[in-house]
Each structure stands twice: as structure tokens, then as C-alpha cells.
Design a protein around this motif. Sequence first.
Motif: not given
Length: 153
Positions: A6-9, A40-48, A63-71, A83-90
Motif C-alpha cells: 500500500n502506497n500512501e506516500s 506500507l509506504f508513508v510520508d514523513e509525518a506518518a513515519i515520524e 523503515v520500521l518493522s512490526f512482526p506478527m507471528d515471530e517467524l 503465517g503472518l510475518l508482519g509489516d514493513v513501513v518505509i
Amino acid sequence: MSVEINNESGIEVAEESLQRLAAFVFESLHVHPETDLGVLFVDEAAIEQLHVQWMDEPGPTDVLSFPMDELRPGRVDAPTPAGLLGDVVICPQVAELQAEAAGHDLLQEVRVLLTHGMLHLLGFDHGTPDEEAEMFGLQRDLLLGFAMRERGR
């Protein structure tokens, strides 16, 4: 494998290339093919905002990483369970500044950040010199392997 991007940047990113990179990382680290990843791609305000909320650190980051199932990475004979690996936000805006400083293009920097984020989701870290050497060595090897595969396409 499901990689939802998803690109919201507001900055265009090469989603197909990043889909192929994620698939390459999954394959290389023997992650079950039915594992899910969100990017997920976000702008500077969102990642801040996320940086402050989750890391208690001010300012935007790359970049931020949010693990889910600890694979964790699997092996040839025993892939990781599905499983669900998680989310990477860039944040492409931050990545663009880093790309300029490093002398390469935005896509190359985003590939580095996606790979880095996925490795964090798989349990790698760089808190000690040994961990850093392992994680950044694997990151380099994955990016080089992917680049070779892309040249052969």
C-alpha cells in the motif's frame, strides 16, 4: 505468498520489483510460500508519528518493522511454518535523501530498506557487532542475489 503493498506516500515506487524482491527473500530464507507480508509506504509525518509511538524516538526514520507471528528463517528440509510475518513501513522521502547521499537511485535504497525490514521481521537484529555483521552480511548477499536474478530476467 501474499505481499500486500500500500502506497500512501505520494511518491511512486516500483511495486512489481518489490514484490519480486520479497518473493526472493522468502525463497532464499525458506519461508513458507503461504506466509503474508504487508508493506506500507508513508510520508514523513506518518513515519515520524509511528517512530515516536513505537520506538519513543523523535523525527522521521527510513523503515520500521512490526512482526506478527515471530517467524524465523527455515531450512531447505524444513521451511518456516505459514503465517503472518508482519509489516514493513518505509518512508520514500527519507529513502530518497539516503539514496542521494549514497550515490544510488531511490529504487535501490527502497530495496535495501525492504530487505532490512524483512530481516528484522525474521528475528535478525544489529544491536551487537556480531549481530550487525550477520544481518548486514545476509542483507548484502540477498540484494546481490536478487540483482543477479533480475539481470537474468
